[in-house]
Design a protein around this motif. Structure first.
Motif, PDB file in Angstrom:
ATOM      1  N   GLY A  49      12.522   5.080   9.122  1.00  0.00           N
ATOM      2  CA  GLY A  49      12.419   3.655   8.814  1.00  0.00           C
ATOM      3  C   GLY A  49      10.976   3.218   8.641  1.00  0.00           C
ATOM      4  N   ALA A  50      10.072   3.706   9.508  1.00  0.00           N
ATOM      5  CA  ALA A  50       8.656   3.371   9.389  1.00  0.00           C
ATOM      6  C   ALA A  50       8.081   3.903   8.073  1.00  0.00           C
ATOM      7  CB  ALA A  50       7.872   3.929  10.575  1.00  0.00           C
ATOM      8  N   PHE A  51       8.512   5.104   7.684  1.00  0.00           N
ATOM      9  CA  PHE A  51       8.061   5.673   6.415  1.00  0.00           C
ATOM     10  C   PHE A  51       8.535   4.824   5.242  1.00  0.00           C
ATOM     11  CE2 PHE A  51       8.952   8.434   2.732  1.00  0.00           C
ATOM     12  CZ  PHE A  51       7.683   8.931   2.486  1.00  0.00           C
ATOM     13  N   THR A  52       9.793   4.372   5.296  1.00  0.00           N
ATOM     14  CA  THR A  52      10.327   3.521   4.230  1.00  0.00           C
ATOM     15  C   THR A  52       9.570   2.206   4.143  1.00  0.00           C
ATOM     16  OG1 THR A  52      12.529   4.494   4.551  1.00  0.00           O
ATOM     17  CG2 THR A  52      12.409   2.395   3.366  1.00  0.00           C
ATOM     18  N   ASN A  53       9.311   1.588   5.291  1.00  0.00           N
ATOM     19  CA  ASN A  53       8.531   0.346   5.301  1.00  0.00           C
ATOM     20  C   ASN A  53       7.155   0.553   4.686  1.00  0.00           C
ATOM     21  OD1 ASN A  53       9.881  -0.613   8.508  1.00  0.00           O
ATOM     22  ND2 ASN A  53      10.489  -1.322   6.494  1.00  0.00           N
ATOM     23  N   THR A  54       6.540   1.701   4.983  1.00  0.00           N
ATOM     24  CA  THR A  54       5.201   1.986   4.460  1.00  0.00           C
ATOM     25  C   THR A  54       5.225   2.169   2.952  1.00  0.00           C
ATOM     26  OG1 THR A  54       4.632   3.067   6.560  1.00  0.00           O
ATOM     27  CG2 THR A  54       3.218   3.521   4.663  1.00  0.00           C
ATOM     28  N   PHE A  56       7.429   0.926   0.784  1.00  0.00           N
ATOM     29  CA  PHE A  56       7.632  -0.381   0.166  1.00  0.00           C
ATOM     30  C   PHE A  56       6.384  -1.250   0.303  1.00  0.00           C
ATOM     31  CE2 PHE A  56      12.141   0.653   0.138  1.00  0.00           C
ATOM     32  CZ  PHE A  56      12.565   0.048  -1.042  1.00  0.00           C
ATOM     33  N   GLY A  57       5.635  -1.048   1.387  1.00  0.00           N
ATOM     34  CA  GLY A  57       4.391  -1.769   1.552  1.00  0.00           C
ATOM     35  C   GLY A  57       3.420  -1.482   0.423  1.00  0.00           C
ATOM     36  N   PHE A  58       3.335  -0.212  -0.005  1.00  0.00           N
ATOM     37  CA  PHE A  58       2.460   0.147  -1.121  1.00  0.00           C
ATOM     38  C   PHE A  58       2.929  -0.511  -2.416  1.00  0.00           C
ATOM     39  CE2 PHE A  58       0.998   3.700   1.569  1.00  0.00           C
ATOM     40  CZ  PHE A  58      -0.365   3.610   1.329  1.00  0.00           C
ATOM     41  N   PHE A  59       4.237  -0.489  -2.671  1.00  0.00           N
ATOM     42  CA  PHE A  59       4.754  -1.108  -3.894  1.00  0.00           C
ATOM     43  C   PHE A  59       4.382  -2.593  -3.954  1.00  0.00           C
ATOM     44  CE2 PHE A  59       8.474   2.125  -3.983  1.00  0.00           C
ATOM     45  CZ  PHE A  59       7.663   3.035  -4.642  1.00  0.00           C
ATOM     46  N   ILE A  60       4.637  -3.291  -2.857  1.00  0.00           N
ATOM     47  CA  ILE A  60       4.388  -4.732  -2.833  1.00  0.00           C
ATOM     48  C   ILE A  60       2.893  -5.021  -2.850  1.00  0.00           C
ATOM     49  CG2 ILE A  60       4.791  -6.875  -1.572  1.00  0.00           C
ATOM     50  CD1 ILE A  60       7.261  -5.531  -0.344  1.00  0.00           C
ATOM     51  N   ALA A  61       2.104  -4.208  -2.139  1.00  0.00           N
ATOM     52  CA  ALA A  61       0.661  -4.445  -2.072  1.00  0.00           C
ATOM     53  C   ALA A  61       0.010  -4.314  -3.448  1.00  0.00           C
ATOM     54  CB  ALA A  61       0.014  -3.462  -1.089  1.00  0.00           C
ATOM     55  N   TYR A  62       0.393  -3.300  -4.217  1.00  0.00           N
ATOM     56  CA  TYR A  62      -0.194  -3.152  -5.551  1.00  0.00           C
ATOM     57  C   TYR A  62       0.270  -4.270  -6.481  1.00  0.00           C
ATOM     58  CZ  TYR A  62      -2.350   1.348  -4.586  1.00  0.00           C
ATOM     59  OH  TYR A  62      -3.162   2.338  -4.083  1.00  0.00           O
ATOM     60  N   THR A  63       1.489  -4.741  -6.299  1.00  0.00           N
ATOM     61  CA  THR A  63       1.958  -5.884  -7.079  1.00  0.00           C
ATOM     62  C   THR A  63       1.147  -7.136  -6.747  1.00  0.00           C
ATOM     63  OG1 THR A  63       4.209  -4.976  -7.123  1.00  0.00           O
ATOM     64  CG2 THR A  63       3.949  -7.313  -7.649  1.00  0.00           C
ATOM     65  N   TYR A  64       0.928  -7.366  -5.455  1.00  0.00           N
ATOM     66  CA  TYR A  64       0.112  -8.500  -5.035  1.00  0.00           C
ATOM     67  C   TYR A  64      -1.309  -8.381  -5.570  1.00  0.00           C
ATOM     68  CZ  TYR A  64       3.145 -10.995  -1.718  1.00  0.00           C
ATOM     69  OH  TYR A  64       4.121 -11.767  -1.148  1.00  0.00           O
ATOM     70  N   ARG A  65      -1.867  -7.175  -5.506  1.00  0.00           N
ATOM     71  CA  ARG A  65      -3.254  -7.010  -5.952  1.00  0.00           C
ATOM     72  C   ARG A  65      -3.383  -7.338  -7.436  1.00  0.00           C
ATOM     73  NH1 ARG A  65      -6.734  -1.577  -4.878  1.00  0.00           N
ATOM     74  NH2 ARG A  65      -5.639  -0.803  -6.720  1.00  0.00           N
ATOM     75  N   ALA A  66      -2.417  -6.891  -8.230  1.00  0.00           N
ATOM     76  CA  ALA A  66      -2.457  -7.216  -9.656  1.00  0.00           C
ATOM     77  C   ALA A  66      -2.343  -8.722  -9.885  1.00  0.00           C
ATOM     78  CB  ALA A  66      -1.326  -6.486 -10.378  1.00  0.00           C
ATOM     79  N   LEU A  67      -1.471  -9.373  -9.105  1.00  0.00           N
ATOM     80  CA  LEU A  67      -1.288 -10.814  -9.260  1.00  0.00           C
ATOM     81  C   LEU A  67      -2.525 -11.579  -8.816  1.00  0.00           C
ATOM     82  CD1 LEU A  67       0.543 -13.238  -9.854  1.00  0.00           C
ATOM     83  CD2 LEU A  67       1.455 -13.029  -7.533  1.00  0.00           C
ATOM     84  N   TRP A  68      -3.121 -11.179  -7.702  1.00  0.00           N
ATOM     85  CA  TRP A  68      -4.281 -11.921  -7.186  1.00  0.00           C
ATOM     86  C   TRP A  68      -5.547 -11.647  -7.994  1.00  0.00           C
ATOM     87  CZ3 TRP A  68      -0.280 -12.875  -4.156  1.00  0.00           C
ATOM     88  CH2 TRP A  68      -0.324 -14.002  -3.328  1.00  0.00           C
ATOM     89  N   MET A 148       2.859   1.364  12.673  1.00  0.00           N
ATOM     90  CA  MET A 148       2.560   2.392  11.671  1.00  0.00           C
ATOM     91  C   MET A 148       2.255   1.810  10.282  1.00  0.00           C
ATOM     92  SD  MET A 148       4.840   5.666  10.481  1.00  0.00           S
ATOM     93  CE  MET A 148       4.446   6.547   8.963  1.00  0.00           C
ATOM     94  N   PRO A 149       3.100   0.919   9.721  1.00  0.00           N
ATOM     95  CA  PRO A 149       2.765   0.390   8.395  1.00  0.00           C
ATOM     96  C   PRO A 149       1.434  -0.361   8.370  1.00  0.00           C
ATOM     97  CG  PRO A 149       5.057  -0.066   8.928  1.00  0.00           C
ATOM     98  CD  PRO A 149       4.413   0.447  10.186  1.00  0.00           C
ATOM     99  N   LEU A 150       1.146  -1.090   9.436  1.00  0.00           N
ATOM    100  CA  LEU A 150      -0.105  -1.851   9.468  1.00  0.00           C
ATOM    101  C   LEU A 150      -1.312  -0.920   9.517  1.00  0.00           C
ATOM    102  CD1 LEU A 150      -0.960  -4.808   9.455  1.00  0.00           C
ATOM    103  CD2 LEU A 150      -1.029  -4.743  11.948  1.00  0.00           C
ATOM    104  N   LEU A 151      -1.213   0.162  10.284  1.00  0.00           N
ATOM    105  CA  LEU A 151      -2.317   1.121  10.352  1.00  0.00           C
ATOM    106  C   LEU A 151      -2.527   1.827   9.012  1.00  0.00           C
ATOM    107  CD1 LEU A 151      -1.749   2.781  13.853  1.00  0.00           C
ATOM    108  CD2 LEU A 151      -3.501   1.109  13.209  1.00  0.00           C
ATOM    109  N   VAL A 152      -1.428   2.235   8.380  1.00  0.00           N
ATOM    110  CA  VAL A 152      -1.546   2.914   7.087  1.00  0.00           C
ATOM    111  C   VAL A 152      -2.107   1.953   6.042  1.00  0.00           C
ATOM    112  CG1 VAL A 152      -0.264   4.018   5.219  1.00  0.00           C
ATOM    113  CG2 VAL A 152       0.295   4.548   7.597  1.00  0.00           C
TER     114      VAL A 152
END
Length: 295
Positions: A49-54, A56-68, A148-152
Motif C-alpha cells: 500500500g505504501a508503494f502504491t501511494n508513492t 501515485f504521488g509521483f504521477f500527481i506531483a508531476y501533474t502539479y508541477r506542470a500546472l504550477w 514512507m511517501p513523504l520521505l520519498v
C-alpha cells in the motif's frame, strides 16, 4: 486505497467491565491498541500500500508541477507548497480513510450477517468502541503508510517543512498532529453513519459510494479547495470534509496561523461534536430497529 486488512473482522468485545469513567477509558484505550496491533500484523499489505501511494504521488506531483509552471502561485500556493500538498495528501490518504474503509468493512459485515445484535447487548457504547478501533488503525497507518511517501517525495522534490524557530516549528507540528486526529474523527463520524444505513437498506454500499465521491471532492484530496470557483470554495471550506485533508494540510504548510489556526481547529472540533451527536441519534434509531429472535 484499501488493503486486505480491512476484510478481517475485529475480535468480539471483551466481557463487561466495572462502571465508571476511568475503566471505560481503559477499555477504549485497549481497543485502540488492539486495532493498532491488528493492522501491524499485515506487513506485506502495508508495504504494498505504501508503494502504491508513492507511485501515485509521483504521477500527481508531476501533474502539479506542470500546472504550477504555467500558473505560478495558483490558489495561493507556490510550487514547493503545491508539491508538499501532494505528498502530504498521500501520507494522509490511509490515516483519514479518504477513500473509505477502515471500520466500514467490519461494521457493515456485522450488520449484514446479524452479529451486530450481539454487539448491541454488550455494556459498551458502540460508537466509542468503533472510534477507538479506528483511531488505532489510523495511528498505525500514519506511522507506516504515511511516513514512507513523504520521505520519498522529499528525496525527489523540494518540499516545504514547517519553518521558523524551534518553538514555532514545534508548535506547527503539534497543531498538525492535533488536526490529523480531528481529521480522523471527522472521517470516522461520516463513515460510521454511512455504515449504519445498512440497518434500513440492508446493503450500505450505495451510500458508501456517495460519501466516497463527496469526500474525495470536498476534502481537498484531489485539488486544494482554493482552486474551486470562489463561491463553491467558500462553501466547501466550511463543510465537514474540509476537515479531513484541507485543514491539516494548511496547518502543516503554515497557511493557518494565529486566529486562522484556531478557526480551522475549531471548525474540525465543531463538526466532530455535530457528527458524533448525529451518529448517536442514528445509532439509537438503528438499535430500536433490531429484533433478536429466540433466546
Amino acid at each position: 486505497m484499501t488493503s486486505a486488512v480491512d476484510d478481517v473482522h475485529p475480535p468480539c468485545p471483551p466481557p463487561p467491565v466495572r462502571a465508571g469513567v476511568f475503566p471505560a477509558l481503559g477499555l477504549y484505550a485497549a481497543v485502540g491498541r488492539g486495532s493498532f496491533r491488528r493492522y501491524a500484523t499485515y506487513r506485506a499489505a502495508t508495504w504494498s500500500g505504501a508503494f502504491t501511494n508513492t507511485v501515485f504521488g509521483f504521477f500527481i506531483a508531476y501533474t502539479y508541477r506542470a500546472l504550477w509552471e504555467v500558473r505560478p502561485h495558483l490558489g495561493g500556493y507556490d510550487l514547493s507548497a503545491a508539491l508538499t500538498y501532494v505528498w502530504l495528501g498521500q501520507a494522509l490518504l490511509m490515516p483519514v480513510a479518504a477513500m473509505g474503509g477502515g471500520i466500514q468493512d467490519d461494521l457493515e459485515a456485522r450488520i449484514s450477517n446479524g452479529d451486530i445484535a450481539v454487539d448491541l447487548y454488550r455494556p459498551v457504547d458502540q460508537q466509542a468502541w468503533w472510534l477507538a478501533g479506528d483511531l488505532g488503525r489510523a495511528g498505525y497507518h500514519l506511522l507506516s503508510r504515511g511516513v514512507m511517501p513523504l520521505l520519498v517525495g522529499g528525496l525527489f522534490f523540494r518540499l516545504r517543512m514547517p519553518a521558523g524557530g524551534f518553538a514555532e516549528a514545534a508548535l506547527t507540528w503539534c497543531c498538525f498532529l492535533v488536526s490529523v486526529m480531528f481529521a480522523v474523527t471527522v472521517s470516522f463520524a461520516l463513515r460510521y453513519m454511512a455504515s449504519l444505513t445498512g440497518f434500513w437498506l440492508l446493503d450500505a454500499r450505495g451510500v458508501r459510494q456517495i460519501t466516497l465521491v463527496l469526500g474525495m471532492f470536498f476534502s481537498g484530496f484531489l485539488l486544494p479547495l482554493t482552486l474551486f470557483p470562489s463561491a463553491l470554495a467558500q462553501v466547501a471550506q466550511h463543510l465537514p470534509w474540509a476537515g479531513m485533508v484541507q485543514i491539516p494540510e494548511d496547518v502543516f504548510l503554515q497557511r493557518r496561523t494565529g486566529s486562522a489556526l484556531l478557526a480551522g481547529l475549531g471548525l474540525q472540533l465543531g463538526w466532530i461534536v455535530v457528527l458524533l451527536g448525529a451518529g448517536q441519534l442514528v445509532q439509537r434509531a438503528a438499535a430500536a430497529k433490531v429484533v433478536v429472535q429466540g433466546g
